[in-house]
Design a protein around this motif. Structure first.
Motif, mmCIF file in Angstrom:
data_model
loop_
_atom_site.group_PDB
_atom_site.id
_atom_site.type_symbol
_atom_site.label_atom_id
_atom_site.label_comp_id
_atom_site.label_asym_id
_atom_site.label_seq_id
_atom_site.Cartn_x
_atom_site.Cartn_y
_atom_site.Cartn_z
ATOM 1 N N SER A 284 -7.413 1.503 -1.633
ATOM 2 C CA SER A 284 -6.361 1.302 -0.629
ATOM 3 C C SER A 284 -5.033 1.257 -1.375
ATOM 4 O O SER A 284 -5.027 1.216 -2.613
ATOM 5 N N PRO A 285 -3.915 1.222 -0.659
ATOM 6 C CA PRO A 285 -2.618 1.165 -1.355
ATOM 7 C C PRO A 285 -2.420 -0.127 -2.155
ATOM 8 O O PRO A 285 -1.437 -0.264 -2.865
ATOM 9 N N ASP A 286 -3.377 -1.056 -2.064
ATOM 10 C CA ASP A 286 -3.331 -2.261 -2.909
ATOM 11 C C ASP A 286 -3.711 -1.942 -4.354
ATOM 12 O O ASP A 286 -3.354 -2.688 -5.266
ATOM 13 N N GLY A 287 -4.473 -0.865 -4.557
ATOM 14 C CA GLY A 287 -5.006 -0.595 -5.892
ATOM 15 C C GLY A 287 -4.624 0.766 -6.435
ATOM 16 O O GLY A 287 -5.273 1.285 -7.342
ATOM 17 N N CYS A 288 -3.571 1.340 -5.846
ATOM 18 C CA CYS A 288 -3.103 2.629 -6.359
ATOM 19 C C CYS A 288 -1.599 2.706 -6.165
ATOM 20 O O CYS A 288 -0.998 1.825 -5.557
ATOM 21 N N ARG A 289 -1.000 3.741 -6.722
ATOM 22 C CA ARG A 289 0.422 3.983 -6.458
ATOM 23 C C ARG A 289 0.544 5.326 -5.742
ATOM 24 O O ARG A 289 -0.066 6.318 -6.169
ATOM 25 N N LEU A 290 1.320 5.321 -4.668
ATOM 26 C CA LEU A 290 1.548 6.528 -3.868
ATOM 27 C C LEU A 290 3.038 6.659 -3.616
ATOM 28 O O LEU A 290 3.669 5.701 -3.150
ATOM 29 N N TRP A 291 3.563 7.820 -3.942
ATOM 30 C CA TRP A 291 5.003 8.057 -3.711
ATOM 31 C C TRP A 291 5.171 9.212 -2.741
ATOM 32 O O TRP A 291 4.386 10.172 -2.746
ATOM 33 N N GLU B 125 -1.858 15.087 -1.213
ATOM 34 C CA GLU B 125 -0.899 16.190 -1.238
ATOM 35 C C GLU B 125 -0.672 16.741 0.172
ATOM 36 O O GLU B 125 0.452 17.063 0.539
ATOM 37 N N GLU B 126 -1.745 16.792 0.954
ATOM 38 C CA GLU B 126 -1.625 17.278 2.336
ATOM 39 C C GLU B 126 -0.690 16.404 3.156
ATOM 40 O O GLU B 126 -0.124 16.844 4.147
ATOM 41 N N GLY B 127 -0.569 15.137 2.767
ATOM 42 C CA GLY B 127 0.337 14.219 3.463
ATOM 43 C C GLY B 127 1.673 14.095 2.742
ATOM 44 O O GLY B 127 2.384 13.111 2.948
ATOM 45 N N ASP B 128 1.988 15.066 1.881
ATOM 46 C CA ASP B 128 3.250 15.036 1.127
ATOM 47 C C ASP B 128 3.391 13.777 0.289
ATOM 48 O O ASP B 128 4.452 13.153 0.233
ATOM 49 N N LEU B 129 2.280 13.406 -0.338
ATOM 50 C CA LEU B 129 2.256 12.187 -1.155
ATOM 51 C C LEU B 129 1.764 12.498 -2.556
ATOM 52 O O LEU B 129 0.897 13.356 -2.737
ATOM 53 N N LEU B 130 2.324 11.784 -3.522
ATOM 54 C CA LEU B 130 1.870 11.911 -4.908
ATOM 55 C C LEU B 130 0.970 10.731 -5.230
ATOM 56 O O LEU B 130 1.363 9.575 -5.031
ATOM 57 N N LEU B 131 -0.233 11.032 -5.726
ATOM 58 C CA LEU B 131 -1.122 9.968 -6.204
ATOM 59 C C LEU B 131 -0.722 9.709 -7.656
ATOM 60 O O LEU B 131 -1.071 10.475 -8.560
ATOM 61 N N ALA C 155 6.365 12.608 -1.800
ATOM 62 C CA ALA C 155 6.496 13.719 -2.753
ATOM 63 C C ALA C 155 7.950 14.190 -2.901
ATOM 64 O O ALA C 155 8.341 14.645 -3.969
ATOM 65 N N LYS C 156 8.725 14.068 -1.823
ATOM 66 C CA LYS C 156 10.111 14.569 -1.902
ATOM 67 C C LYS C 156 11.068 13.504 -2.412
ATOM 68 O O LYS C 156 11.831 13.740 -3.342
ATOM 69 N N THR C 157 11.007 12.320 -1.805
ATOM 70 C CA THR C 157 12.011 11.283 -2.143
ATOM 71 C C THR C 157 11.527 10.364 -3.264
ATOM 72 O O THR C 157 12.327 9.619 -3.820
ATOM 73 N N ARG C 158 10.223 10.401 -3.565
ATOM 74 C CA ARG C 158 9.588 9.508 -4.545
ATOM 75 C C ARG C 158 9.674 8.035 -4.114
ATOM 76 O O ARG C 158 9.576 7.115 -4.934
ATOM 77 N N GLU C 159 9.868 7.803 -2.810
ATOM 78 C CA GLU C 159 9.842 6.431 -2.299
ATOM 79 C C GLU C 159 8.469 5.832 -2.545
ATOM 80 O O GLU C 159 7.453 6.511 -2.367
ATOM 81 N N LYS C 160 8.434 4.572 -2.960
ATOM 82 C CA LYS C 160 7.165 3.889 -3.227
ATOM 83 C C LYS C 160 6.552 3.429 -1.907
ATOM 84 O O LYS C 160 7.216 2.748 -1.120
#
Ligand code: ADP
Ligand code: CDP
Length: 237
Positions: A194-201, A167-173, A203-208
């Motif tokens: 790592s980003p190999d085993g999770c999804r991170l978007w 969240e501090e990096g403006d990211l949604l886990l 927070a504003k644009t929801r870009e993967k």
């Protein structure tokens, strides 16, 4: 510490014995797989990026009181870890609907999940990592009820620590998968985060900004992993 023979070469990492029977070296390779290993590609710098990312996350989790196998980063692509007897069960928590959940239940991608969901999958590529439950895990001896309860509790603790960090990096886990093992009888977090085993978007644009870029052929895979890392304070070599 001396790195010795290779014990196992997985789809993305290799595991080496050391002169200490309690310790292993994990080598993060550039190999990237999707769809249970059906699609394989080498992505330059991925090994270094994921090793560095994972080391940062494991240290944060350890500091938050979650027992992990992580000892130290040895080089760009290698880390020293405790040798675990791995439990062949993958623990998945979802905060937002995506991936397998959307396909299975027809839920709309992006729907907030409250409370977050918890799922178990059998780690078995040949069977395409089928979904299982506590009853099956107990009956077939993959994990005991006590171990499953501990894994579930730790997986949700990880959620609290990492949701706040991202969240501090403006990211949604969005979701993530954890693997646990036993070290001297204790449940310990193993493998990698790592980003190999999770999804991170974003927070504003929801870009993967995770492995879905690879799965969906969106390009810029490693650039996205580095962007995510930088936003939460990871420093790459
Ligand atoms: P896969 O086996 O799914 O292809 P990887 O390429 O990531 O996956 O290989 C790493 C392997 O090492 C995995 O099978 C994982 O369960 C195992 N592993 C991860 N951490 C440890 C550990 N601390 N002790 C023993 N095995 C581990
Ligand atoms: O990713 P996929 O659609 O195949 O499955 P999922 O059940 O939606 O995956 C949930 C989360 O666990 C995602 O972040 C995946 O990247 C991760 N996962 C993983 O890292 N390894 C697996 N074998 C299965 C899931």
């Amino acid at each position: 510490m001396e790195k010795r023979h290779e014990l196992y070469a997985g789809k993305a990492k290799s595991v080496h014995a050391t002169d200490d029977p309690d310790l292993l070296v994990l080598t993060f390779r550039d190999d990237t797989s999707a769809f249970d290993g059906e699609r394989m590609e080498s992505l330059a710098r991925k090994g270094m990026v994921n090793n560095t990312f994972n080391a940062y996350i494991m240290e944060k989790l350890q500091a938050a009181g979650i027992p992990t196998h992580f000892e130290k980063r040895l080089s760009g692509t290698e880390s020293l870890v405790k040798k675990l007897e791995m439990i062949p069960v993958e623990c998945v928590v979802r905060n937002i609907a995506a991936g397998g959940l959307v396909k299975r239940l027809g839920v709309e991608e992006g729907k907030a999940l409250s409370p977050p969901t918890f799922e178990l999958f059998l780690k078995d590529d040949a069977k395409h990592d089928p979904m299982i439950n506590e009853s099956l895990a107990e009956t077939f001896g993959w994990a005991t009820p006590g171990q499953l309860a501990e894994m579930k509790s730790l997986t949700f603790q990880v959620n609290e620590v990492l949701k706040a960090l991202f969240e501090e990096g403006d990211l949604l886990l969005v979701d993530y998968k954890l693997e646990f093992g036993l070290f001297k009888g204790q449940i310990v977090l193993g493998d990698e985060f790592s980003p190999d085993g999770c999804r991170l978007w974003d927070a504003k644009t929801r870009e993967k900004l995770d492995k879905d870029r690879f799965r969906q052929g969106l390009g810029g895979v490693i650039e996205a992993y580095e962007e995510v890392g930088r936003r939460i304070g990871v420093r790459f070599d």
